[in-house]
Design a protein around this motif. Structure first.
Motif: not given
Length: 113
Positions: A26-30, A50-53, A67-72, A96-104
């Protein structure tokens, strides 16, 4: 987390492209996500984050054009790139980063004069 990026291509200077990136979770909690790029002859560098907030940060090289954006609801992050310049050419990686990096896997953007 697996990331699927898309949207790269070839465009003339002054044109626009939109990159998309969808994580497996879920993108909304990253906590943090965004885009890096690697341009020819240079190291990979942050383009936008972009942060979670919803707080955003941009490289000075792209501020005002990207412009960076997201659609939850669609679980997708975007990078809208306008007024592209030749020097924007490179491979763009979402992360994404949640303690470590994940890359596309990277998507190629080519801007011609």
């Amino acid at each position: 987390v697996q990331l699927q990026a898309s949207g790269g291509g070839q465009v003339q200077a002054g044109g626009s492209l939109r990159l998309s990136c969808s994580p497996s979770g879920s993108i909304s909690v990253i906590p943090l996500m965004g885009w890096y790029r690697q341009t020819p002859g240079k190291q990979r560098a942050l383009v936008a984050g972009m942060t979670e907030s919803g707080a955003t940060n941009y490289s000075g090289l792209v501020k005002g054009r990207f412009t960076i954006s997201r659609d939850n609801d669609k679980n997708t992050m975007y990078l809208q790139m306008n007024n592209l310049k030749v020097e924007d050419t490179g491979v763009y990686y979402c992360f994404t980063y949640a303690g470590d990096f994940n890359w596309g896997q990277g998507t190629l953007v080519t801007v011609s004069s």
